[in-house]
Design an enzyme around this catalytic site. Structure first.
Site, mmCIF file in Angstrom:
data_model
loop_
_atom_site.group_PDB
_atom_site.id
_atom_site.type_symbol
_atom_site.label_atom_id
_atom_site.label_comp_id
_atom_site.label_asym_id
_atom_site.label_seq_id
_atom_site.Cartn_x
_atom_site.Cartn_y
_atom_site.Cartn_z
ATOM 1 N N GLY A 1 104.455 -5.128 10.045
ATOM 2 C CA GLY A 1 105.055 -3.825 10.327
ATOM 3 C C GLY A 1 104.018 -2.758 10.636
ATOM 4 O O GLY A 1 104.208 -1.945 11.549
ATOM 5 N N SER A 2 102.921 -2.759 9.904
ATOM 6 C CA SER A 2 101.902 -1.718 10.109
ATOM 7 C C SER A 2 101.326 -1.791 11.519
ATOM 8 O O SER A 2 101.198 -0.773 12.203
ATOM 9 C CB SER A 2 100.777 -1.859 9.080
ATOM 10 N N THR B 1 94.958 -15.958 18.880
ATOM 11 C CA THR B 1 95.863 -17.106 18.805
ATOM 12 C C THR B 1 97.078 -16.739 17.964
ATOM 13 O O THR B 1 96.944 -16.191 16.869
ATOM 14 C CB THR B 1 95.121 -18.310 18.192
ATOM 15 N N CYS C 1 98.482 5.746 -6.700
ATOM 16 C CA CYS C 1 97.234 6.208 -7.274
ATOM 17 C C CYS C 1 96.190 6.283 -6.169
ATOM 18 O O CYS C 1 95.725 5.271 -5.674
ATOM 19 C CB CYS C 1 96.768 5.251 -8.354
ATOM 20 N N SER D 1 109.072 -6.500 10.172
ATOM 21 C CA SER D 1 108.103 -7.293 9.419
ATOM 22 C C SER D 1 108.814 -8.400 8.658
ATOM 23 O O SER D 1 109.795 -8.149 7.952
ATOM 24 C CB SER D 1 107.363 -6.381 8.443
ATOM 25 N N HIS E 1 108.075 -10.312 6.041
ATOM 26 C CA HIS E 1 108.086 -10.468 4.574
ATOM 27 C C HIS E 1 109.068 -9.543 3.868
ATOM 28 O O HIS E 1 109.221 -9.621 2.651
ATOM 29 C CB HIS E 1 106.670 -10.346 3.993
ATOM 30 N N GLN F 1 112.526 -1.849 6.930
ATOM 31 C CA GLN F 1 113.445 -2.029 5.790
ATOM 32 C C GLN F 1 114.863 -2.389 6.245
ATOM 33 O O GLN F 1 115.694 -2.756 5.418
ATOM 34 C CB GLN F 1 113.503 -0.746 4.950
ATOM 35 N N ASN G 1 111.795 3.341 2.863
ATOM 36 C CA ASN G 1 111.403 2.259 1.951
ATOM 37 C C ASN G 1 111.431 2.671 0.479
ATOM 38 O O ASN G 1 111.489 1.816 -0.387
ATOM 39 C CB ASN G 1 110.013 1.723 2.321
HETATM 40 C C1 LIG Z 1 106.535 -2.688 4.390
HETATM 41 C C2 LIG Z 1 106.697 -1.594 5.362
HETATM 42 C C3 LIG Z 1 105.783 -1.407 6.413
HETATM 43 C C4 LIG Z 1 104.534 -2.246 6.545
HETATM 44 O O1 LIG Z 1 104.812 -3.558 6.912
HETATM 45 P P1 LIG Z 1 103.660 -4.673 6.713
HETATM 46 O O2 LIG Z 1 104.212 -5.884 7.357
HETATM 47 O O3 LIG Z 1 103.493 -4.830 5.233
HETATM 48 O O4 LIG Z 1 102.441 -4.156 7.390
HETATM 49 C C5 LIG Z 1 106.016 -0.404 7.321
HETATM 50 N N1 LIG Z 1 107.105 0.380 7.213
HETATM 51 C C6 LIG Z 1 108.014 0.243 6.237
HETATM 52 C C7 LIG Z 1 109.201 1.115 6.202
HETATM 53 C C8 LIG Z 1 107.832 -0.743 5.265
HETATM 54 O O5 LIG Z 1 108.723 -0.878 4.293
#
Ligand SMILES: *Cc1c(COP(=O)(O)O)cnc(C)c1O
Length: 395
Positions: free
Chosen positions: A70-71, A237, A324, A199, A201, A179, A151
């Site tokens: 996602g990032s 790749t 933190c 993303s 995961h 999300q 999120n």
């Molecule tokens: C988790 C998250 C991301 C980042 O995704 P990654 O795959 O962990 O880099 C970006 N935006 C939102 C809203 C997220 O919840």
């Protein structure tokens, strides 16, 4: 760990996703760029996965670019739109104060490069409106980036209305849908979305893999130079096993979406009702327009970090809003954006449920949070001041 209630941070991989990955690590391990059969089998699998993911979002396969998550997708979407804008003399971007840091930090970088950034105020219910977007659009606006669902507090933004406003005004619209995808029905054509990040995961797929949807004709800027993978827009790749796992996880999540959402929403309501009984507490974000599994609360007179650690000792994995940073505890920018004052924002707790959680677990969470909040208040000087009337209760 007995109870996992932090599904907004990451999810456990589904068995189907794991099984979809294994052949691409063992037998079909070829490089999709290789011309011999082993490589071409991997290339075909990649094409098929691209097609399946595109079908779930309502777009064409060639509009999907695989990323490391996602990032990366957020970074690439925003930097690409900014570059397109700059070529036309447009350097104004609209976003919101409660985006993910992958968006906010990219915008900060662009600000240093001379772009003007407008961050819309978020209403105290955790929502922005399409009218706010419409009012903020200027002749030099090149991009609107508003997350699909938050999120931390789970609020679902009026994406379709924002998409309509942007399309009518000729401004690119990006949404961080990390999300939302796999949890809510998302259709990029119907919602007039130009760029979207997802993303794996966050929907029971593997970590380190995601995708960027970019509407046909929107030229992307490469963040990584090298080979010609992803039509020259993302060198390196391809993560074939990860992408196969992502496609399988998304298919599964979409098939189960309605049933899972109904079940998880029931758990969410049970949890909200239980936690609301704790005195001087408040739910963060709109009660209705929120992700099926998201529960976010503030408890006055306590520290979220302590709450989190004591819940962990009781075998419950949750999250607090605060992060933190550099030794000082900053309250969450999301909670500040919805108008929570510092003291209250510090006492936050996020519990994010999924279809594997049970009503018994939810009851256990309620009991544990009640116990821990009562204990922490007993030893809190802030709480003593509140009880003695030396400070005013806010919640
Ligand atoms: C988790 C998250 C991301 C980042 O995704 P990654 O795959 O962990 O880099 C970006 N935006 C939102 C809203 C997220 O919840």
């Amino acid at each position: 760990m007995r109870i996992y209630a932090d599904n907004a941070a990451t999810t456990k991989m589904s068995r189907q996703a794991i099984e979809a990955m294994l052949p691409y690590m063992e037998t079909h391990f070829g490089n999709p760029s290789s011309l011999y059969t082993l490589g071409q089998e991997a290339a075909e699998a990649l094409d098929a996965a691209r097609g399946r993911i595109a079908a779930r979002l309502g777009c064409e396969p060639r509009e999907i670019y695989f990323t490391s998550g996602g990032s990366e997708a957020d970074n690439q979407a925003i930097l690409s739109a900014a570059a397109i804008g700059a070529r036309r003399g447009k350097r104004h971007i609209i976003s919101t104060a409660f985006e993910h840091h992958a968006v906010l930090h990219t915008l900060e970088k662009l600000k240093k490069e001379g772009y003007e950034i407008t961050l819309l105020d978020v209403h105290e219910n955790g929502l922005i409106t399409a009218e706010q977007v419409a009012e903020a659009i200027r002749d030099d606006t090149c991009l609107v980036t508003v997350m699909y669902a938050n999120n931390e507090i789970g609020t679902i933004q009026p994406t379709r209305e924002i998409g309509a406003v942007c399309r009518a005004r000729g401004v690119l619209f990006h949404t961080d849908a990390v999300q939302a995808v796999g949890h809510l029905p998302v259709d990029v054509r119907q919602e007039q979305i130009d760029l979207l990040s997802l993303s794996a995961h966050k929907f029971h797929g593997p970590k380190g893999v995601g995708a960027l949807y970019a509407r046909r004709g929107i030229p992307l800027t490469s963040l990584i130079e090298g080979g010609a993978q992803e039509r020259g827009k993302r060198a390196g790749t391809e993560n074939v096993p990860g992408i196969m796992g992502m496609a399988a996880a998304l298919d599964e999540a979409c098939v189960k979406m309605e049933a899972d959402a109904a079940y998880v929403m029931g758990l969410r309501e049970q949890l909200i009702e239980g936690l609301a009984k704790i005195p001087h507490s408040a739910l963060n974000g709109d009660r209705e327009k929120r992700l099926p599994g998201n529960v976010s609360f503030c408890f006055e007179g306590i520290e979220g970090e302590s709450l989190l650690l004591l819940l962990d000792q009781k075998g419950i994995a949750a999250s607090s809003g605060s992060a933190c940073t550099s030794g000082s505890l900053d309250p969450s920018h999301v909670l500040l954006a919805i108008g929570r004052v510092h003291d209250v924002a510090h006492g936050s707790l996020r519990l994010t449920l999924n279809a594997e959680n049970t009503p018994e677990e939810v009851q256990e969470i309620i009991t544990a949070v009640e116990e821990v909040v009562t204990y922490l208040r007993k030893i809190s000087p802030v709480w003593r001041d509140l009880e003695n009337g030396k400070r005013q209760y806010i919640l």
